[in-house]
Design a protein around this motif. Structure first.
Motif, mmCIF file in Angstrom:
data_model
loop_
_atom_site.group_PDB
_atom_site.id
_atom_site.type_symbol
_atom_site.label_atom_id
_atom_site.label_comp_id
_atom_site.label_asym_id
_atom_site.label_seq_id
_atom_site.Cartn_x
_atom_site.Cartn_y
_atom_site.Cartn_z
ATOM 1 N N ASP A 1 8.824 2.464 -12.176
ATOM 2 C CA ASP A 1 8.790 2.125 -10.756
ATOM 3 C C ASP A 1 7.359 1.803 -10.309
ATOM 4 O O ASP A 1 7.132 0.868 -9.530
ATOM 5 C CB ASP A 1 9.344 3.284 -9.920
ATOM 6 C CG ASP A 1 10.844 3.453 -10.082
ATOM 7 O OD1 ASP A 1 11.490 2.526 -10.606
ATOM 8 O OD2 ASP A 1 11.371 4.517 -9.694
ATOM 9 N N LEU A 2 6.400 2.589 -10.801
ATOM 10 C CA LEU A 2 4.998 2.346 -10.447
ATOM 11 C C LEU A 2 4.525 1.010 -11.022
ATOM 12 O O LEU A 2 3.843 0.231 -10.347
ATOM 13 C CB LEU A 2 4.109 3.484 -10.960
ATOM 14 C CG LEU A 2 2.610 3.348 -10.677
ATOM 15 C CD1 LEU A 2 2.344 3.241 -9.176
ATOM 16 C CD2 LEU A 2 1.847 4.534 -11.270
ATOM 17 N N LEU A 3 4.908 0.733 -12.271
ATOM 18 C CA LEU A 3 4.536 -0.541 -12.897
ATOM 19 C C LEU A 3 5.128 -1.707 -12.122
ATOM 20 O O LEU A 3 4.476 -2.750 -11.951
ATOM 21 C CB LEU A 3 5.011 -0.569 -14.351
ATOM 22 C CG LEU A 3 4.719 -1.861 -15.134
ATOM 23 C CD1 LEU A 3 3.219 -2.133 -15.188
ATOM 24 C CD2 LEU A 3 5.290 -1.759 -16.552
ATOM 25 N N MET A 4 6.340 -1.537 -11.640
ATOM 26 C CA MET A 4 6.980 -2.596 -10.856
ATOM 27 C C MET A 4 6.162 -2.921 -9.612
ATOM 28 O O MET A 4 5.960 -4.099 -9.274
ATOM 29 C CB MET A 4 8.396 -2.156 -10.460
ATOM 30 C CG MET A 4 9.149 -3.164 -9.597
ATOM 31 S SD MET A 4 8.823 -3.004 -7.811
ATOM 32 C CE MET A 4 9.517 -1.394 -7.461
ATOM 33 N N THR A 5 5.654 -1.892 -8.909
ATOM 34 C CA THR A 5 4.869 -2.151 -7.699
ATOM 35 C C THR A 5 3.537 -2.833 -8.040
ATOM 36 O O THR A 5 3.046 -3.655 -7.272
ATOM 37 C CB THR A 5 4.595 -0.848 -6.926
ATOM 38 O OG1 THR A 5 3.863 0.077 -7.759
ATOM 39 C CG2 THR A 5 5.891 -0.186 -6.471
ATOM 40 N N GLN B 1 0.830 -1.214 0.000
ATOM 41 C CA GLN B 1 0.000 0.000 0.000
ATOM 42 C C GLN B 1 0.864 1.264 0.000
ATOM 43 O O GLN B 1 0.669 2.167 -0.804
ATOM 44 C CB GLN B 1 -0.931 -0.002 1.214
ATOM 45 C CG GLN B 1 -1.965 -1.117 1.196
ATOM 46 C CD GLN B 1 -2.771 -1.192 2.481
ATOM 47 O OE1 GLN B 1 -2.877 -0.199 3.214
ATOM 48 N NE2 GLN B 1 -3.324 -2.350 2.763
ATOM 49 N N LYS B 2 1.846 1.277 0.902
ATOM 50 C CA LYS B 2 2.694 2.474 0.992
ATOM 51 C C LYS B 2 3.622 2.594 -0.219
ATOM 52 O O LYS B 2 3.916 3.701 -0.681
ATOM 53 C CB LYS B 2 3.502 2.473 2.286
ATOM 54 C CG LYS B 2 4.499 1.325 2.406
ATOM 55 C CD LYS B 2 5.263 1.417 3.727
ATOM 56 C CE LYS B 2 6.264 0.266 3.848
ATOM 57 N NZ LYS B 2 7.009 0.324 5.136
ATOM 58 N N HIS B 3 4.068 1.438 -0.748
ATOM 59 C CA HIS B 3 4.975 1.481 -1.898
ATOM 60 C C HIS B 3 4.248 2.010 -3.147
ATOM 61 O O HIS B 3 4.795 2.831 -3.884
ATOM 62 C CB HIS B 3 5.546 0.092 -2.173
ATOM 63 C CG HIS B 3 6.354 -0.461 -1.041
ATOM 64 N ND1 HIS B 3 7.313 0.270 -0.378
ATOM 65 C CD2 HIS B 3 6.352 -1.687 -0.445
ATOM 66 C CE1 HIS B 3 7.859 -0.464 0.571
ATOM 67 N NE2 HIS B 3 7.288 -1.657 0.546
#
Length: 266
Positions: A67-71, A39-41
């Motif tokens: 980075d967002l796609l990775m999360t 959630q925080k990531h």
């Protein structure tokens, strides 16, 4: 390689890298992440994307979107490991939603809708979606698609519990197990495969209900039971091999080894 092939290759490469990172041979930090910790990531990476967009720096935007796609991929991988859904399910559902919400683009009568009607249509479609998704049975049907039957049943039972359709506690739910066990016995006597399948399903459903209400993870319970069986059977195997092998051994002899294995645990 055309651009579509490149997209497919790199996207699948990302998913495979995430599987490796989450595997026992992967990264300890990645392995310890949970749906709660993500959630925080995800929130943090989404905020960094917003900041990058404000900068209008294309290289920065590309990096932060990655980075967002990775999360997102990691979150889907965790869900996949939990037996619920994977990235294919995520992509499938958003594709269906986009097509449903754009009948003026993908529908049979797309030319019959002018641009001025698009917003009104959008509002009506979203209102119908909201009404459909508000139904408990809609949520249950979604849960039926989970990869793990255990996760699916526990979710369905939890949804019913939201409106009070549930037992008070695990002890109240427990009598259903011997009741369903008796029905399995009767089905076995009938030798009707369909009936046996149905009654065993009911027995498993009742057992999962007790596990859920007791606050234990049924998946973990089953894995532990499998591990315990293998550990005990390894002793049975050792004794059988020391006594000339399995061939010619009766079930009574093997049961004796099994009892000895249980005694060794105690």
């Amino acid at each position: 390689m055309n651009n579509d092939e490149k997209i497919s290759k790199e996207y699948l490469r990302l998913i495979e890298i995430m599987r490796i990172l989450r595997s026992p041979q992967g990264c300890s930090w990645d392995r310890k992440q949970t749906l709660e910790s993500m959630q925080k990531h995800i929130g943090g990476e989404a905020n960094e994307v917003l900041e990058a967009l404000k900068s209008n720096d294309m290289l920065h935007i590309k990096e932060e979107l990655g980075d967002l796609l990775m999360t997102i991929v990691m979150t889907a991988q965790i869900a996949d490991e939990n037996g619920t859904f994977d990235m294919a399910d995520v992509a499938h559902d958003i594709c269906d939603k986009l097509i449903l919400r754009h009948p003026h683009v993908f529908g049979e009568n797309k030319d019959a809708i002018n641009p001025d009607q698009v917003m009104d249509l959008w509002v009506k479609i979203k209102a119908k979606e909201k009404a459909d998704k508000g139904r408990l049975t809609y949520k249950m049907h979604e849960a039926e698609n989970f990869k793990s039957a255990i996760a699916s049943i526990v979710k369905i039972q939890s949804i019913a519990s939201e409106v009070g359709f549930d037992w008070k506690d695990a002890l109240c739910a427990f009598p259903k197990i011997p009741e369903e066990t008796n029905e399995v016995e009767e089905a076995l006597k009938s030798n009707n495969k369909d009936k046996i399948e149905e009654e065993i399903g009911d027995l498993l459903f009742a057992t999962l209900n007790v596990a859920r209400l007791a606050g234990v993870d049924a998946e973990k319970c089953l894995k532990n039971a499998g591990n315990k069986f293998v550990n005990r059977f390894s002793i049975v195997e050792e004794k059988a091999v020391a006594d000339g092998g399995f061939e010619g051994k009766t079930l009574e002899q093997l049961d004796k080894y099994w009892d000895e294995a249980k005694s060794k645990e105690k």
